[in-house]
Design an enzyme around this catalytic site. Structure first.
Site: not given
Length: 276
Positions: A133, A146
């Site tokens: 990501s 995360y």
């Protein structure tokens, strides 16, 4: 020569589903993996082979890889896409939830990689694709666990690229920006569960609103953008080590490189709407 074989995790929706369909169009024998095979019915109708797999259970992963090798005799592409976003203040998120986030986003991907590498080494070919990501390059408030998983997967991918190179195996990192999937809603729900009350309530309200923002959702790129990048990587003779794509991916990564830490903190805080 038999068709090349690909395994895509997290294939029941979003990026995984789009990637499985794209690789199928390119002629790969594609196994789409998810915890619940009933959510793979649409892919099965398109000729993709559904595979029940939980990336937090070793036996499930071992059984899946054994099945692929027994049926296809080879594995050429592993797309480690399974993952989710667990948001919440570092102080608030229970360590059991933090550990589970790492089990899914990091250890599941690396364990599957361990299982396919012996087969790729025997073939002297193969591509491991790790979907990280832009969250593996930037940071946002209340997303610490995360981001930690995505930073970790970026680093592990770099090390693996060096280790696997002598065996003809490529390691590619895909860095999605804003993509139109269920990810934002799931992250917002996790955030509200952990940090709606207490010291971080004001921040939580702002971040949850941003994650669910209709304006942001309308700007997000379709999952097919990531599927196309993965297809480009696995079919290239010499793939790039990283593909940053999707809404905001390249500008945000460039901004992070250019700005000092506190300046970037300010930009992100304002973009999310955090109180000053």
């Amino acid at each position: 020569m038999p068709a090349k074989t690909a395994l895509v995790t997290g294939a029941s929706s979003g990026i995984g589903e789009a990637t499985a369909l794209k690789l199928n169009e390119l002629g790969y024998t594609v196994y789409g993996a998810a915890r619940r095979t009933d959510r793979l019915a649409k892919l099965a109708d398109r000729g993709i082979r559904p595979l029940a797999m939980d990336v937090t259970h070793d036996a499930s992963m071992q059984t899946g890889i054994d099945k692929i090798i027994a049926e296809s005799g080879r594995i050429d592409v592993l797309v480690n896409n399974a993952g989710y976003g667990s948001y919440g203040a570092l102080e608030d998120v229970p360590l059991d939830e933090a550990r589970y986030q790492f089990e899914v986003n990091v250890f599941g991907a690396i364990r599957l990689t361990q299982l396919v590498l012996p087969h790729m080494r025997t073939q002297h070919s193969g591509t491991v694709v790790n979907v990280t990501s832009i969250g593996g390059k930037i940071h946002t408030p209340l997303g610490g666990w995360y981001h930690g998983t995505k930073f970790a997967l970026e680093a592990l991918s770099d090390c693996l690229r060096l280790e696997a190179k002598p065996f003809g195996i490529d390691v590619v990192v895909i860095e999605p920006g804003g993509i139109a999937t269920e990810w934002g809603a799931i992250a917002a729900t996790k955030l509200e569960k952990s940090s709606t009350d207490g010291a971080y309530a004001t921040q939580a309200a702002a971040v949850a609103s941003s994650l669910r923002s209709e304006a942001n959702a309308n700007r997000n790129s379709p999952p097919s953008v990531i599927a196309d990048a993965i297809a480009k990587a696995v079919t290239a003779r010499r793939p790039k080590t990283r593909y940053a794509t999707g809404f905001g991916a390249r500008p945000l990564i460039a901004l992070r490189r250019l700005l000092p830490d506190r300046a970037f903190d300010t930009v992100i805080s304002r973009a999310i709407g955090l109180p000053r």
